[in-house]
Design an enzyme around this catalytic site. Structure first.
Site, short mmCIF file in Angstrom:
data_model
loop_
_atom_site.label_atom_id
_atom_site.label_comp_id
_atom_site.label_asym_id
_atom_site.label_seq_id
_atom_site.Cartn_x
_atom_site.Cartn_y
_atom_site.Cartn_z
N CYS A 134 0.84 -1.20 0.00
CA CYS A 134 0.00 0.00 0.00
C CYS A 134 0.88 1.25 0.00
O CYS A 134 2.08 1.18 0.17
CB CYS A 134 -0.87 0.06 1.26
SG CYS A 134 -1.89 -1.39 1.50
N GLY B 1 -0.78 0.83 -5.10
CA GLY B 1 -2.07 0.20 -4.81
C GLY B 1 -3.14 0.73 -5.72
O GLY B 1 -3.34 1.95 -5.80
N ASN C 38 0.71 0.83 5.92
CA ASN C 38 1.34 -0.01 4.91
C ASN C 38 2.21 -1.03 5.65
O ASN C 38 3.09 -0.64 6.40
CB ASN C 38 2.19 0.85 3.97
CG ASN C 38 3.02 0.02 2.99
OD1 ASN C 38 4.08 0.44 2.57
ND2 ASN C 38 2.56 -1.15 2.62
N GLY C 39 1.94 -2.30 5.41
CA GLY C 39 2.73 -3.33 6.06
C GLY C 39 1.86 -4.49 6.49
O GLY C 39 0.68 -4.57 6.13
N TYR D 48 11.79 -3.16 -7.54
CA TYR D 48 10.54 -3.30 -8.26
C TYR D 48 9.44 -2.32 -7.85
O TYR D 48 8.81 -1.71 -8.71
CB TYR D 48 10.05 -4.74 -8.06
CG TYR D 48 8.70 -5.07 -8.63
CD1 TYR D 48 8.38 -4.79 -9.95
CD2 TYR D 48 7.74 -5.69 -7.84
CE1 TYR D 48 7.13 -5.11 -10.47
CE2 TYR D 48 6.48 -6.02 -8.36
CZ TYR D 48 6.19 -5.73 -9.67
OH TYR D 48 4.97 -6.04 -10.18
#
Ligand code: SF4
Length: 468
Positions: A16, A45, A119-120, A260
């Site tokens: 995210c 996201g 996020n995580g 990436y």
């Protein structure tokens, strides 16, 4: 504890993006800046987007399924305003595409309101959830973020700082968090700093925090620094202050962010992503030169590495593959048949560029092998004489437990397979991956640097039940 991943229909983990803005002038509106920042975090996201804003001690929330531009038309942006705000974009597979899991989450209780975007992945979310449920707290989603917001709300009577400290000391795993209260913006990063989070200034107007510095640029701010692993930053009407909640921290930033996930114009933990990708290409060329007339990169993240590879070997770089940008990332498509179809639709070859040539194609990673196999086939179909594949991450042989959706271990093509076997399976003339040492060299983060390499080595920075 149960871990779920991309091919598990019953639940998913996601990558995210988060952002938060605090403006000193209460009459100003932070939401347009959040909106622009979210647009630049869209690559993190594409499933849902949300914004929560605080105005006159009230937190308003708008969120929905889809891209940022789909969720927030002009009319819906008019409905959420405030001088402090947070935003979120979420990514997962089709099975989890429900509004209940969209973020931010907002909790309104006797002492005030808070909103959280995260996020995580918490590695102890199930345990904490059960404890909270035993104390009578209900949940409306399967999101870890709801666990966090309920913990903060439970401890809120102790004051914001204490509530945050108590919450953060209870949770384990990876998190880049933004929290909005009636009158403050908070940013926090887990003790290993696995997921990125940085801090910027909006001139003398206020502050901004975001998953990546490209969102700070987009909002017209200037990158100040990273939120440090184990640090909590609190911004309110009195200014900015921070404290470290974890005594001993070992930095372990996700190496895959550089390979990436992140945008090439971002700077994460002092490393510029574009430069790291160019270096990775050069190191790959040094480690595994291929006999080639042309170097091409798989868009988008393979392109800088291909440029570096070509520069190092003195082989021309060309645009051999075109990507349709409007199709989601393929490794999360729910079935093999759909994934193969998506790869077909996603990439096309410029035949005139590759015909009759020995081509070396550079990609950021090989996960299931679906994309690589199709790319090799379409390059041969377009007349390439030889197709050599080079990959600027080491073989992905283990799952991620820290916020990245990865397939089951058995579906990872490099799990238990030699490079030669993978090469045969994708149909290339030769295949080589960058070494772990080469990847670390490309990240060039200086003496403070530390990286998570779990999906390449199986060695994780945080103990994971069921792993070593
Ligand atoms: S396991 Fe891999 S994808 Fe997950 S945080 Fe570590 S390096 Fe990143």
């Amino acid at each position: 504890m149960k871990f779920l991943n991309a091919s598990d229909e019953s639940g998913l983990r996601e990558e995210c993006g988060v952002i938060g803005v605090f403006l000193k002038d209460e009459e100003k509106d932070a939401v347009p800046l959040i909106y622009r920042g979210l647009l630049s975090l869209q690559h993190r996201g594409q499933e849902s987007a949300g914004i929560a804003a605080a105005k006159n001690k009230v937190i308003e929330l708008r969120k929905g399924m889809g891209l940022v531009s789909e969720v927030f038309g002009q009319a819906s942006l008019e409905n959420v305003k405030g001088s402090a705000a947070i935003g979120h974009v979420r990514y997962s597979t089709a099975g989890a595409s429900i509004i209940d899991n969209a973020q931010p989450f907002v909790s309104r209780f006797k002492l005030g309101s808070i909103a959280v975007a995260h996020n995580g992945t918490l590695t102890n979310a199930d345990v904490v959830r059960e404890l909270l449920e035993d104390s009578g707290i209900g949940f409306t989603s399967s999101s870890d973020s709801e666990v966090i917001i309920n913990l903060i709300a439970k401890n809120y009577r102790k004051g914001l700082e204490r509530a945050l400290t108590d919450t953060i000391q209870f949770i384990k795993g990876s998190y880049a968090l933004v929290v909005l209260t009636d009158d403050a913006l908070v940013a926090a990063r887990d003790p290993n700093g696995i997921r990125p989070l940085c801090l910027g200034a909006l001139g003398d107007r206020g502050w901004i925090v975001a998953s990546e510095s490209c969102a700070i640029d987009e909002a017209g701010g200037a990158l100040l620094r990273d939120v440090e692993p184990g640090e909590v930053v609190i911004i309110n009407g009195e200014g900015l202050h921070s404290f470290t909640f974890s005594e001993k921290t070992t930095r372990a930033v996700c190496a895959f962010e550089f390979v990436y996930f992140a945008r090439p114009d971002s700077i994460i933990d002092k490393v510029d992503v574009y430069g790291a990708r160019i270096r990775a290409g050069k190191i790959l060329a040094r480690e595994s030169p291929a006999p080639a007339d042309l170097v091409i990169g798989v868009p988008d993240s393979g392109v800088p590495a291909a440029i570096g590879y070509g520069q190092a070997l003195g082989v021309p770089y060309g645009l051999g593959i075109v990507k349709n940008k409007y199709i989601g990332r393929t490794f999360i498509s729910p079935s093999q048949a759909l994934r193969e179809k998506a790869v077909l639709t996603k990439h096309n070859v410029i035949a005139s560029e590759v015909r009759g040539k020995r081509v070396v194609i550079i990609d950021d990673s090989i996960v299931r092998g679906t994309t690589s196999k199709r790319l090799v086939a379409i390059l041969r179909g377009a007349g390439a004489k030889e197709v050599h594949m080079r990959v600027c991450s080491p073989p992905v042989c283990c799952p991620c437990y820290f916020g990245i959706d990865t397939p089951h271990r058995k579906d990872l093509i490099s799990n238990g397979a030699s490079v030669q076997r993978v090469c045969q399976s994708i149909g290339a003339d030769s295949l080589a991956f960058i070494s772990v040492e080469g990847l670390l060299e490309s990240l060039d983060g200086g003496p403070e640097a530390g990286y998570c390499l779990g999906c390449f080595t199986g060695e994780y920075p945080i103990p994971v039940p069921g792993e070593g």
